[in-house]
Design an enzyme around this catalytic site. Structure first.
Site: not given
Ligand code: NAI
Ligand code: MG
Length: 493
Positions: A182, A235-236, A239-240, A257, A291, A389
């Site tokens: 996804k 991701g965040s 959500v992790g 990660e 990240c 972050e």
């Molecule tokens: P996010 O963690 O919400 O999204 C990342 C992925 O997870 C997307 O594909 C999203 O659709 C999916 N996702 C979101 N909620 C989910 C759930 N409950 N169950 C399963 N999948 C889910 O990140 P977002 O909202 O785009 O960005 C928020 C913050 O996250 C950023 O400001 C940054 O601090 C951090 N982030 C860190 C990243 C990294 O490379 N470690 C990458 C993107 C964001």
């Molecule tokens: Mg999010």
């Protein structure tokens, strides 16, 4: 599946079991160009029924399709073919990536090349997966077998869209897994373009399924699905944590990660020009949406003021611009949501520290989610802008007094993804390398990333490792086999 032209709105369906599903009747969501705020694509939402179909397709492909009969060599060849396709279409992919994420085209070109390299690396590893013979007593034979973990659910972010897809798909396919990927809802375009080549390169239906939608619905359905054996997530941290809890119900394997607040440490004896450059590059590359961003810049007290001044002078020259212009060094943030989030941290920061440069919207742009490269100085490591972050072009510069103080501040964070240390003193450099609790440590550089080296964090930056043989291992189970060579009965009863 591409739309008809550069300025048209492209449309994409979901790729399930080798077919494009979800037509115009399905609910769709918009995808934007963050430099113009215009819609550039519409993508069909994968409902929970579609998630179910995708997982079932991956399950069937894993168990009974041609995939389990495909030799490791042929799995490797498929990955090479995919890499070739990516290289042949690199210009188009880089342009789509730059338009969709807002990143400078030159950076997008590097990303696409790195994406192909990742598929090639794991193409080469596919037929080098081996077990071991174990030193058991002479009347027995024992060995291990490496087997694919099964169906992998893979959820990726928007900062390096196609490269993150490669980091997930390449090791999984090399291992013999099947995948349901996804993409982030902000940036699905390049992954869907790639899916358009799967049939041509000979990837059997169901081996890779790509589904789209919001994290809270489509993503959550994938994580909860009992047909998925392993979830790989980038991701965040927030959500992790949700994913670990949800995956616990079915005891899926999970690798995470997550983000960071990585220290970039500068001692007074470091090369001056390289340091100033490295401080800016570490935190501002990719608009700071990285990240491993070196968002806490730790500078030794005796050079602190001069260092901040030099950073400010150089930061003034960072060329903000349209993503497709070749001299652009910083584009807009990826989305309105991320722009608002970063802007709110700029307001918090103004109450917590002193603004050395930047601090708001880049006003020369009428449209687009542009933020000025911002440097906060005299930051206390307890400030929110030093602990949380931000994921944007926002640096916090923190003074330290000597090596022990630098190490203390560097480790005073819930995260542990990366760190960098700059000094000419080799003793000091390696003492810091050992003392810092982080999964990646650079010396006299920050951010170079090679597919051969492991990537992942300590502490709340996640667990598991991507890239290199470590990344492959996360998609493998280990089976131990015992063979009795002694024909006499056990004789116990
Ligand atoms: P996010 O963690 O919400 O999204 C990342 C992925 O997870 C997307 O594909 C999203 O659709 C999916 N996702 C979101 N909620 C989910 C759930 N409950 N169950 C399963 N999948 C889910 O990140 P977002 O909202 O785009 O960005 C928020 C913050 O996250 C950023 O400001 C940054 O601090 C951090 N982030 C860190 C990243 C990294 O490379 N470690 C990458 C993107 C964001
Ligand atoms: Mg999010």
């Amino acid at each position: 599946m591409a739309g008809s032209g550069k300025n048209d709105v492209r449309s994409y369906r979901n790729f399930i079991n080798g077919q494009w599903v979800g037509g115009t009747a399905d609910e769709t969501f918009p995808v934007y160009d963050p430099s113009t705020e215009e819609v550039i694509a519409r993508v069909a939402v994968a409902s929970s029924a579609s998630v179910d179909r995708a997982v079932n397709a991956a399950r069937t492909a894993f168990e009974t399709g041609p995939w389990p009969q495909t030799t490791p060599q042929d799995r490797g060849r498929l990955l090479f073919k995919l890499a070739d396709k990516i290289r042949q279409n690199a210009a188009l992919l880089a342009e789509l990536e730059a338009r969709n994420t807002g990143k400078p085209i030159v950076e997008a070109e590097y990303d696409i090349a790195d994406t192909a390299t990742c598929f090639e690396y794991y193409g080469g590893l596919a037929n080098k997966i081996m077990g071991q013979v174990l030193p058991v007593p002479a009347n027995a034979l024992s060995f291990t077998m490496k087997e694919p973990v099964g169906v992998a659910g893979q959820i990726i972010p928007w900062n390096y869209p196609l490269m993150m897809a490669a980091w997930k798909l390449a090791p999984a396919l090399a291992a013999g897994c099947t995948c349901v990927l996804k993409p982030a809802e902000q940036t699905p375009i390049t992954a869907m373009e790639m899916a358009g080549w799967f049939e041509e390169i000979g990837l059997p239906p169901g081996v890779v399924n790509i589904i789209n939608g919001m994290g809270e619905t489509t993503g959550a359905a994938l994580v909860a699905h009992p047909g998925v054996d392993k979830i790989a997530f980038t991701g965040s941290a927030a959500v992790g944590k949700i994913i670990v809890k949800s995956a616990a119900d079915t005891l899926k394997r999970v690798t995470l990660e997550l983000g960071g607040k990585s220290p970039n440490i500068f001692f007074a004896d470091a090369d001056w020009e390289a340091s100033v450059d490295g401080a800016l590059f570490g935190v501002f590359i990719n608009q700071g949406e990285v990240c491993s961003a070196g968002s806490r810049i730790l500078v030794e007290k005796k050079i602190y003021s001069k260092f901040v001044e030099a950073m400010v002078e150089k930061a003034k020259r960072i060329k903000l611009g349209a993503p497709l212009e070749r001299d652009t060094k910083m584009g807009p943030l990826v989305s309105k949501e991320q722009y608002d989030r970063v802007s709110s941290y700029l307001e918090i920061g103004k109450k917590e520290a002193r603004v050395a440069i930047g601090g708001g919207r880049a006003k020369q742009f009428g449209k687009g989610y542009y933020v000025e490269p911002t440097i906060f100085c005299d930051v206390n490591n307890n400030a929110r802008i030093a602990r949380e972050e931000i994921f944007g072009p926002v640096a916090t510069v923190i003074p330290f007094d000597g090596e022990a103080d630098a190490i203390r501040i560097a480790n005073d964070t819930p995260y542990g993804l990366a760190a960098a240390v700059w000094t000419r003193d080799i003793y000091k450099a390696f003492r810091v390398v050992k003392a810092v609790r982080a999964g990646i440590v650079w010396v006299n550089h920050m951010q170079p990333t090679y597919v051969e080296a492991p990537w992942g964090g300590y502490k709340q930056s996640g667990f598991g490792r991507e890239l290199g043989p470590w990344g492959l291992e996360e998609y493998l189970e280990t089976k131990q086999v015992f063979v009795n060579l002694d024909e006499t009965p056990i004789g116990w009863y």
